[in-house]
Design a protein around this motif. Structure first.
Motif, PDB file in Angstrom:
ATOM      1  N   SER A   2      46.408  50.316  37.508  1.00 22.41           N
ATOM      2  CA  SER A   2      45.466  49.201  37.482  1.00 22.41           C
ATOM      3  C   SER A   2      44.208  49.582  36.709  1.00 22.41           C
ATOM      4  CB  SER A   2      45.109  48.777  38.903  1.00 22.41           C
ATOM      5  OG  SER A   2      44.352  49.790  39.516  1.00 22.41           O
ATOM      6  N   ASN A   3      43.537  48.575  36.223  1.00 23.52           N
ATOM      7  CA  ASN A   3      42.317  48.791  35.440  1.00 23.52           C
ATOM      8  C   ASN A   3      41.066  48.573  36.272  1.00 23.52           C
ATOM      9  OD1 ASN A   3      43.773  49.402  33.190  1.00 23.52           O
ATOM     10  ND2 ASN A   3      43.645  47.353  32.303  1.00 23.52           N
ATOM     11  N   THR A   4      41.172  48.610  37.583  1.00 21.48           N
ATOM     12  CA  THR A   4      39.991  48.423  38.418  1.00 21.48           C
ATOM     13  C   THR A   4      39.117  49.663  38.341  1.00 21.48           C
ATOM     14  OG1 THR A   4      41.182  49.218  40.358  1.00 21.48           O
ATOM     15  CG2 THR A   4      41.091  46.836  40.035  1.00 21.48           C
ATOM     16  N   ARG A   5      37.872  49.423  38.217  1.00 15.73           N
ATOM     17  CA  ARG A   5      36.903  50.510  38.082  1.00 15.73           C
ATOM     18  C   ARG A   5      36.418  50.908  39.470  1.00 15.73           C
ATOM     19  NH1 ARG A   5      32.721  51.030  33.451  1.00 15.73           N
ATOM     20  NH2 ARG A   5      31.483  52.739  34.217  1.00 15.73           N
ATOM     21  N   ARG A   6      36.524  52.193  39.764  1.00 17.60           N
ATOM     22  CA  ARG A   6      36.066  52.670  41.066  1.00 17.60           C
ATOM     23  C   ARG A   6      34.584  53.018  40.982  1.00 17.60           C
ATOM     24  NH1 ARG A   6      40.447  57.027  42.817  1.00 17.60           N
ATOM     25  NH2 ARG A   6      39.774  57.901  40.847  1.00 17.60           N
TER      26      ARG A   6
END
Length: 100
Positions: A2-6
């Motif tokens: 996934s491309n979700t930024r932590r």
């Protein structure tokens, strides 16, 4: 993947850097145990060495000392006062004109 930024808080970043600086530990080992890339720990370490206690202000805010923050606040107040002064000058000019 996934491309979700932590997003990591400042305390997590400081602790990660301190763990990596402990004798007998490597950046790669710490990064693997925390589930992050070693490049993050290296970058966070550079930021801490460069900015000290004011590192990681969060959410795109510039890292400012108390004195720099006070200067910015005073500059904003000065700008606001200058705008008010200019408005009052224009109003005075309009109301002081003699009626035709």
């Amino acid at each position: 993947m996934s491309n979700t930024r932590r997003i990591y808080d400042a305390e997590f970043k400081r602790n990660a850097v301190m763990l990596a600086e402990e004798p007998g530990r490597t950046v790669a080992d710490v990064a693997e145990s925390l589930g992050i890339g070693p490049d993050l720990i290296y970058r966070w370490g550079r930021e801490m060495r460069g900015q000290g206690l004011i590192a990681f202000p969060g959410h795109g805010k510039p890292a400012l000392t108390d004195e720099q923050r006070r200067i910015k606040e005073l500059e904003k107040k000065l700008r606001d006062a200058e705008i008010e002064r200019d408005i009052l000058k224009k109003a005075l000019a309009i109301f002081s004109k003699a009626p035709n």
